[in-house]
Scaffold this motif. Sequence first.
Motif, PDB file in Angstrom:
ATOM      1  N   MET A  37       2.288   1.614  -3.551  1.00 25.60           N
ATOM      2  CA  MET A  37       1.289   2.198  -4.482  1.00 25.60           C
ATOM      3  C   MET A  37       1.112   3.680  -4.181  1.00 25.60           C
ATOM      4  SD  MET A  37      -1.241  -1.085  -5.165  1.00 25.60           S
ATOM      5  CE  MET A  37      -2.059  -1.068  -3.333  1.00 25.60           C
ATOM      6  N   GLU A  38       1.142   3.954  -3.059  1.00 21.25           N
ATOM      7  CA  GLU A  38       0.715   5.604  -2.530  1.00 21.25           C
ATOM      8  C   GLU A  38       1.728   6.378  -3.218  1.00 21.25           C
ATOM      9  OE1 GLU A  38       0.783   8.171   1.270  1.00 21.25           O
ATOM     10  OE2 GLU A  38       0.012   6.199   1.505  1.00 21.25           O
ATOM     11  N   PHE A  77      -0.603   5.058  -7.771  1.00 23.15           N
ATOM     12  CA  PHE A  77      -1.177   4.026  -8.442  1.00 23.15           C
ATOM     13  C   PHE A  77      -2.816   4.008  -8.854  1.00 23.15           C
ATOM     14  CE2 PHE A  77      -3.039  -0.457  -8.727  1.00 23.15           C
ATOM     15  CZ  PHE A  77      -2.105  -1.069  -9.745  1.00 23.15           C
ATOM     16  N   ASP A  78      -3.541   4.725  -7.604  1.00 22.29           N
ATOM     17  CA  ASP A  78      -5.208   4.836  -7.599  1.00 22.29           C
ATOM     18  C   ASP A  78      -5.222   5.954  -8.922  1.00 22.29           C
ATOM     19  OD1 ASP A  78      -5.501   3.061  -5.937  1.00 22.29           O
ATOM     20  OD2 ASP A  78      -5.963   4.379  -4.332  1.00 22.29           O
ATOM     21  N   GLY A 111      -2.516  -6.702  -3.016  1.00 24.10           N
ATOM     22  CA  GLY A 111      -2.576  -5.126  -2.787  1.00 24.10           C
ATOM     23  C   GLY A 111      -3.273  -4.667  -4.249  1.00 24.10           C
ATOM     24  N   VAL A 112      -2.653  -5.001  -5.353  1.00 22.06           N
ATOM     25  CA  VAL A 112      -2.982  -4.714  -6.759  1.00 22.06           C
ATOM     26  C   VAL A 112      -4.536  -5.140  -6.775  1.00 22.06           C
ATOM     27  CG1 VAL A 112      -2.738  -4.810  -9.157  1.00 22.06           C
ATOM     28  CG2 VAL A 112      -0.974  -4.805  -7.679  1.00 22.06           C
ATOM     29  N   LEU A 158      -4.970   4.068 -12.645  1.00 23.08           N
ATOM     30  CA  LEU A 158      -6.130   3.168 -12.662  1.00 23.08           C
ATOM     31  C   LEU A 158      -7.172   3.606 -13.434  1.00 23.08           C
ATOM     32  CD1 LEU A 158      -6.332   0.954  -9.486  1.00 23.08           C
ATOM     33  CD2 LEU A 158      -5.664   0.320 -11.960  1.00 23.08           C
ATOM     34  N   ASP A 207       0.929  -1.149   0.192  1.00 18.87           N
ATOM     35  CA  ASP A 207      -0.155   0.160  -0.080  1.00 18.87           C
ATOM     36  C   ASP A 207       0.782   1.259   0.010  1.00 18.87           C
ATOM     37  OD1 ASP A 207      -2.230  -1.374  -0.027  1.00 18.87           O
ATOM     38  OD2 ASP A 207      -2.607  -1.218   2.062  1.00 18.87           O
ATOM     39  N   LYS A 228     -11.682  -1.923  -6.528  1.00 21.86           N
ATOM     40  CA  LYS A 228     -12.662  -0.782  -6.060  1.00 21.86           C
ATOM     41  C   LYS A 228     -13.024  -0.075  -7.383  1.00 21.86           C
ATOM     42  CE  LYS A 228      -9.981  -0.247  -1.792  1.00 21.86           C
ATOM     43  NZ  LYS A 228      -9.156   0.677  -0.914  1.00 21.86           N
ATOM     44  N   ARG A 229     -12.124  -0.198  -8.488  1.00 20.39           N
ATOM     45  CA  ARG A 229     -12.755   0.539  -9.598  1.00 20.39           C
ATOM     46  C   ARG A 229     -13.291  -0.273 -10.692  1.00 20.39           C
ATOM     47  NH1 ARG A 229      -9.121   2.699  -6.533  1.00 20.39           N
ATOM     48  NH2 ARG A 229      -8.996   4.940  -6.264  1.00 20.39           N
ATOM     49  N   GLN A 241      -6.860  -5.471  -4.872  1.00 21.28           N
ATOM     50  CA  GLN A 241      -7.734  -4.750  -3.875  1.00 21.28           C
ATOM     51  C   GLN A 241      -8.085  -3.523  -4.305  1.00 21.28           C
ATOM     52  OE1 GLN A 241      -9.266  -6.347  -1.408  1.00 21.28           O
ATOM     53  NE2 GLN A 241      -8.205  -8.050  -1.785  1.00 21.28           N
ATOM     54  N   SER A 242      -6.945  -2.842  -4.942  1.00 18.57           N
ATOM     55  CA  SER A 242      -7.145  -1.502  -5.491  1.00 18.57           C
ATOM     56  C   SER A 242      -7.852  -1.283  -6.805  1.00 18.57           C
ATOM     57  CB  SER A 242      -5.802  -0.933  -5.729  1.00 18.57           C
ATOM     58  OG  SER A 242      -5.818   0.461  -6.101  1.00 18.57           O
TER      59      SER A 242
END
Length: 378
Positions: free
Chosen positions: A273-274, A278-279, A307-308, A282, A270, A314-315, A310-311
């Motif tokens: 990714m921050e 990353f978010d 982790g990938v 996406l 996480d 969400k999208r 989960q992120s």
Amino acid sequence: MKFILAPDKYKGSLTGREFCETVACGIKKVFPNVEIINRPLADGGDGTIDVVADYLNASKVTVKVKDPLFREITTQYLLSEDKQTAFIEMSEASGYKLLKKSEMNCMETTTLGTGEMIVDAIEKGAKNVVLGIGGSATNDGGMGMAVALGYSFLDADGNELEPIGRNLGKVEEIQRNNINPKLSNAKIKVACDVNNPFYGDNGAAKIYGPQKGASGEEVTFLDSGLRSFAKVLRSTFDIDVQNIPGAGAAGGVGGGAVVFLNAELASGVDLVMELANFDEVLEGADWVITGEGQLDGQTFSGKTINGVVQSAKKRNVPIAAFCGSIDVTIEEMQKMGLDYAVSILNQIGNLEDAKAKTTINLELASYNFANLLRLGKD
């Protein structure tokens, strides 16, 4: 179409960056004009420093510190160009990789060098420090790290103690008169992917002590020391480290970082990714492609692929995983949330043969995957 490539490394055969380059080659043989964004990731363990260097726009800073046995070594950490953010791998100063097998004994090792790296970073102006704590050779509860930052640990007679695992149970008083004043201005996050408590059957000593050179008798001694140390921490700081999930990580550094550095424990992937935004990348993606050397049960617990997933979920972005080998059931794959997973192996052979052909096999797997997508669009 837009693809996000977000792998971990294939340990021993392919870096995350090389994975991205290879997969992009396979995809572009089918979709030459497709948009591909590379976001190689890591989970905070060894090697993360090379992954996050680009995201931080950082350079490596060389510093002299103490190794786990108090010997002076030269090591490195990352400091962003604006000097506001540092990324430090504990293993670079306090890791088992710095010791011969015959030197491994977490009764005698220290995290002092890790603390010295933190001091160097905040003295250079870092306001944000990300600390990866994988691969440690220590079980000192973070004492050594704290000593570097100005804490002192005294025994019943008022004598200052050497910050090693053997002395945990001797600590009766913690002095805070000389703490580095810049520590209070730094926000510190610790990449921690385990939930082990500070002490007890699942604690730092009993779970990790044997692999750090402790005998059965020494493990019991260290666990008792951590119990005693936790009582002193509670009376001094009013913090019960035993109630902090992950406090037992890296020989108690998880808990020590919370107490001594006012740090936050967070998932390693996480945090990476921050740093990689990353978010944001996406948005508008058609597929995320991830991968690692082996997809297995451990992938569920804090690993990069998890982790990938989960992120991306969400999208509502579908996820494909290209792995060296796969050892999960269909039910486990569904539970994980993967939409497509494949082992890239094409021939029966030994591990060295498989590693030698990793690039060829990965490009072929990517090409075949892209062809499937093309057929679905036709």
